[in-house]
Design a protein around this motif. Structure first.
Motif, mmCIF file in Angstrom:
data_model
loop_
_atom_site.group_PDB
_atom_site.id
_atom_site.type_symbol
_atom_site.label_atom_id
_atom_site.label_comp_id
_atom_site.label_asym_id
_atom_site.label_seq_id
_atom_site.Cartn_x
_atom_site.Cartn_y
_atom_site.Cartn_z
ATOM 1 N N VAL A 309 -68.738 -41.787 13.641
ATOM 2 C CA VAL A 309 -67.841 -42.937 13.514
ATOM 3 C C VAL A 309 -66.420 -42.390 13.568
ATOM 4 O O VAL A 309 -66.030 -41.568 12.737
ATOM 5 C CB VAL A 309 -68.080 -43.693 12.200
ATOM 6 N N GLU A 310 -65.656 -42.841 14.557
ATOM 7 C CA GLU A 310 -64.294 -42.327 14.775
ATOM 8 C C GLU A 310 -63.279 -43.285 14.175
ATOM 9 O O GLU A 310 -63.240 -44.455 14.510
ATOM 10 C CB GLU A 310 -64.042 -42.152 16.270
ATOM 11 N N LEU A 311 -62.468 -42.762 13.271
ATOM 12 C CA LEU A 311 -61.404 -43.543 12.646
ATOM 13 C C LEU A 311 -60.060 -43.078 13.174
ATOM 14 O O LEU A 311 -59.751 -41.884 13.127
ATOM 15 C CB LEU A 311 -61.430 -43.381 11.126
ATOM 16 N N ASP A 312 -59.284 -44.011 13.686
ATOM 17 C CA ASP A 312 -57.919 -43.716 14.108
ATOM 18 C C ASP A 312 -57.006 -44.109 12.946
ATOM 19 O O ASP A 312 -56.656 -45.273 12.784
ATOM 20 C CB ASP A 312 -57.575 -44.497 15.375
ATOM 21 N N LEU A 313 -56.662 -43.141 12.130
ATOM 22 C CA LEU A 313 -55.885 -43.408 10.920
ATOM 23 C C LEU A 313 -54.397 -43.310 11.224
ATOM 24 O O LEU A 313 -53.928 -42.317 11.776
ATOM 25 C CB LEU A 313 -56.256 -42.410 9.819
ATOM 26 N N ARG A 314 -53.682 -44.355 10.851
ATOM 27 C CA ARG A 314 -52.237 -44.394 11.067
ATOM 28 C C ARG A 314 -51.563 -44.639 9.720
ATOM 29 O O ARG A 314 -51.698 -45.717 9.147
ATOM 30 C CB ARG A 314 -51.891 -45.516 12.054
ATOM 31 N N PRO A 315 -50.872 -43.634 9.163
ATOM 32 C CA PRO A 315 -50.189 -43.833 7.874
ATOM 33 C C PRO A 315 -49.152 -44.945 7.953
ATOM 34 O O PRO A 315 -48.785 -45.417 9.036
ATOM 35 C CB PRO A 315 -49.536 -42.472 7.620
ATOM 36 N N ARG A 316 -48.663 -45.372 6.792
ATOM 37 C CA ARG A 316 -47.671 -46.457 6.745
ATOM 38 C C ARG A 316 -46.362 -46.058 7.422
ATOM 39 O O ARG A 316 -45.587 -46.911 7.841
ATOM 40 C CB ARG A 316 -47.392 -46.854 5.297
ATOM 41 N N TYR A 317 -46.111 -44.749 7.518
ATOM 42 C CA TYR A 317 -44.882 -44.263 8.148
ATOM 43 C C TYR A 317 -45.199 -42.958 8.868
ATOM 44 O O TYR A 317 -46.125 -42.242 8.488
ATOM 45 C CB TYR A 317 -43.788 -44.034 7.095
ATOM 46 N N PRO A 318 -44.474 -42.643 9.938
ATOM 47 C CA PRO A 318 -44.719 -41.370 10.637
ATOM 48 C C PRO A 318 -44.364 -40.198 9.747
ATOM 49 O O PRO A 318 -43.505 -40.291 8.860
ATOM 50 C CB PRO A 318 -43.791 -41.460 11.851
ATOM 51 N N LEU A 319 -45.036 -39.079 9.978
ATOM 52 C CA LEU A 319 -44.828 -37.889 9.162
ATOM 53 C C LEU A 319 -43.968 -36.876 9.903
ATOM 54 O O LEU A 319 -44.344 -36.414 10.987
ATOM 55 C CB LEU A 319 -46.175 -37.258 8.801
ATOM 56 N N PHE A 320 -42.823 -36.547 9.331
ATOM 57 C CA PHE A 320 -41.960 -35.481 9.836
ATOM 58 C C PHE A 320 -42.096 -34.268 8.916
ATOM 59 O O PHE A 320 -42.745 -34.344 7.864
ATOM 60 C CB PHE A 320 -40.501 -35.945 9.888
ATOM 61 N N GLY A 321 -41.489 -33.160 9.329
ATOM 62 C CA GLY A 321 -41.580 -31.938 8.552
ATOM 63 C C GLY A 321 -41.120 -32.120 7.121
ATOM 64 O O GLY A 321 -40.022 -32.625 6.877
ATOM 65 N N GLY A 322 -41.984 -31.740 6.172
ATOM 66 C CA GLY A 322 -41.667 -31.879 4.755
ATOM 67 C C GLY A 322 -42.088 -33.203 4.156
ATOM 68 O O GLY A 322 -42.032 -33.365 2.932
ATOM 69 N N TRP A 323 -42.523 -34.183 4.983
ATOM 70 C CA TRP A 323 -42.952 -35.489 4.479
ATOM 71 C C TRP A 323 -44.414 -35.425 4.072
ATOM 72 O O TRP A 323 -45.217 -34.667 4.622
ATOM 73 C CB TRP A 323 -42.742 -36.560 5.533
ATOM 74 N N ARG A 324 -44.794 -36.279 3.091
ATOM 75 C CA ARG A 324 -46.158 -36.284 2.574
ATOM 76 C C ARG A 324 -46.729 -37.698 2.563
ATOM 77 O O ARG A 324 -45.991 -38.677 2.613
ATOM 78 C CB ARG A 324 -46.193 -35.730 1.142
ATOM 79 N N THR A 325 -48.042 -37.764 2.476
ATOM 80 C CA THR A 325 -48.736 -39.038 2.290
ATOM 81 C C THR A 325 -49.979 -38.798 1.455
ATOM 82 O O THR A 325 -50.466 -37.663 1.350
ATOM 83 C CB THR A 325 -49.109 -39.691 3.642
#
Length: 469
Positions: A309-325
């Motif tokens: 089962v393939e999940l295309d996960l998209r966080p609430r905001y794009p991740l740049f260097g140093g960013w976390r989720t």
């Protein structure tokens, strides 16, 4: 009688021997009868991982058959080494045991057990596969939203080995033409995203020479700083899996402000950022949920394939260097695919960790397995070393004594660690009646209380009835 000095020396040697045996440390020696006739090495640095595949031709120049040989890792890479594996000519896995060699404290060694002994004047071909994490360093360490990410790789130009190497070649895969600089030791060549070195002849044991490559690499530099994987086993036909995942972008940090408008309008904006990634779950996964601290995340898609089962996960905001989720992912699978039993003996066979994203690297993995209440004689078998945590109890509805929880942890995990563990335990099948009997007993007591309340009069005084004339 033994002299005092001899007694002291004997006691010291015996003491060291006892320490070595108790700690399970093995000590090997480097055989002078072995040499590497040829080594063909591929270093793939096109992603955030360093994947090294080496085809080794081992030659026995002695008179006695050889059953094993040593593999070594230099001090520069031993802290980044996440996985070491070997295969023979038939693509069968070879047994690898971590060991040590006296006088080489800065070198990490493994003893590789061959399927068949190598006779005198004979050769055998084996393939070594190693994976290194955090061996690619962003350079520069901070970039703007519009800039590409440049990284630097520092390694060894030669195959690091305790044996004499007659001939060797190295091919470095960068998958880009944007190479700022690289080590130039003749003979070498650069073509179509690859840099080739060698052949180099007659390289001595433990030879090191710096190999440095500075190039563009915009692949996702995502690191799972911690994942807690909870597996709850039920004998009523279901196994629930829930993962709490913390992810950080460990590439070049974002320098300056972030413009959401530019990011949405220009597709080439933020080339090193991560908009989404694909997670693979078992083919039988159902009731999948994906949420964070704010609730369900709807910006995701699920595609059911034949084997996953393939999940295309998209966080609430794009991740740049140093960013976390931080998010939670859960699903259910049928127990008949992973749980086997014979009488009261049960065997659970599941993955230690699932695929999170391509070329994943995990700093810390914690896996907890919740077994049914009443499980005993628990035995855990994992195909590679982990740190076992103390067992404890988990309480849910209709539990009386608590459910046993088996926990273990491992650091520096990559895709090669997606392997099955085996957990054996004993569970009396009569205990499956415990929960239904508790429910029946509770309902029985409830109805009994209602009947007593309705049938009996609990008032203090009797009601007065009107007199008849």
């Amino acid at each position: 009688m033994m002299p005092a000095m001899a007694k002291t020396r004997f006691s010291f040697i015996f003491f060291v021997y006892i320490i070595v045996k108790c700690n399970g440390v093995t000590v090997d020696t480097i055989s002078s009868d072995l040499k590497l006739k040829n080594v063909d090495r591929n270093i793939d640095i096109s992603s955030q991982l360093v994947k090294i595949t080496s085809k080794i031709t081992l030659e026995n120049t002695g008179r006695a058959p050889v059953k094993n040989f040593l593999y070594a890792a230099e001090s520069v890479t031993k802290d980044n080494l996440a996985f070491v594996g070997f295969k023979d000519n038939n693509n069968k896995d070879l047994r690898v045991v971590e060991t040590s060699v006296k006088g080489y404290d800065d070198v990490k060694f493994w003893r590789v057990e061959l399927k068949e002994a190598v006779n005198a004047a004979s050769t055998v071909v084996v393939t070594a596969e190693t994976v290194l994490t955090k061996a690619l360093l962003p350079y520069p360490t901070a970039i703007t939203q519009q800039e590409d990410q440049l990284v630097k790789y520092n390694g060894n130009l030669y195959f690091f080995s305790p044996y004499y190497v007659a001939s060797q070649k190295t091919t470095v895969i960068v998958n880009t033409k944007s190479v700022e600089s690289f080590t130039k030791v003749k003979p070498y060549s650069q073509q179509d995203g690859t840099i080739s070195y060698g052949a180099y002849s007659n390289i001595g044991p433990f030879t090191e020479k710096e190999l440095s490559i500075h190039y563009k690499n915009n692949s996702p530099f995502l690191t799972v700083t911690r994942i807690e994987r909870l597996i709850e086993v039920s004998h009523w036909g279901n196994i629930a899996v829930e993962e709490t995942i913390e992810i950080e972008h460990t590439g070049a940090k974002l320098k300056g402000p972030f413009s959401r408008y530019d990011y949405q309008q220009d597709h080439h904006s933020g080339p090193a950022s991560v908009r989404s990634y694909k997670t693979l779950l078992p083919a039988s996964a159902a009731d999948v949920y994906y949420r964070d601290t704010n609730g369900n995340i709807s910006t995701s898609n699920m595609k059911v394939k034949k084997d996953s089962v393939e999940l295309d996960l998209r966080p609430r905001y794009p991740l740049f260097g140093g960013w976390r989720t931080h998010y939670t992912l859960g699903y259910n699978v049928p127990s008949y695919e992973y749980l086997y039993h014979s009488g009261n003996e049960y065997l659970l066979k599941m993955r230690v960790i699932d695929h999170i994203f391509d070329d994943m690297q995990v700093d810390e993995l914690v896996t907890k397995i919740i077994l049914p209440e009443g499980s005993t004689n628990i035995k855990l078998n994992i195909p590679y070393p982990v740190s076992r945590l103390p067992d404890n109890l988990h309480y849910t509805y209709l539990d009386t004594k608590g459910r046993p929880v088996v926990s273990f942890t491992k650091r520096n995990v990559v895709e090669n660690h997606i392997q099955d563990f085996q957990l054996r335990y004993t569970f009396p099948r009569l205990l499956m009646l415990q929960e239904p009997l508790l429910v029946v007993g509770f309902l029985y007591m409830l109805f009994l209380c209602v009947i007593i309340y309705v049938r009996l009069d609990f008032s203090i005084h009797k009601a007065e009835h009107p007199h008849k004339d």
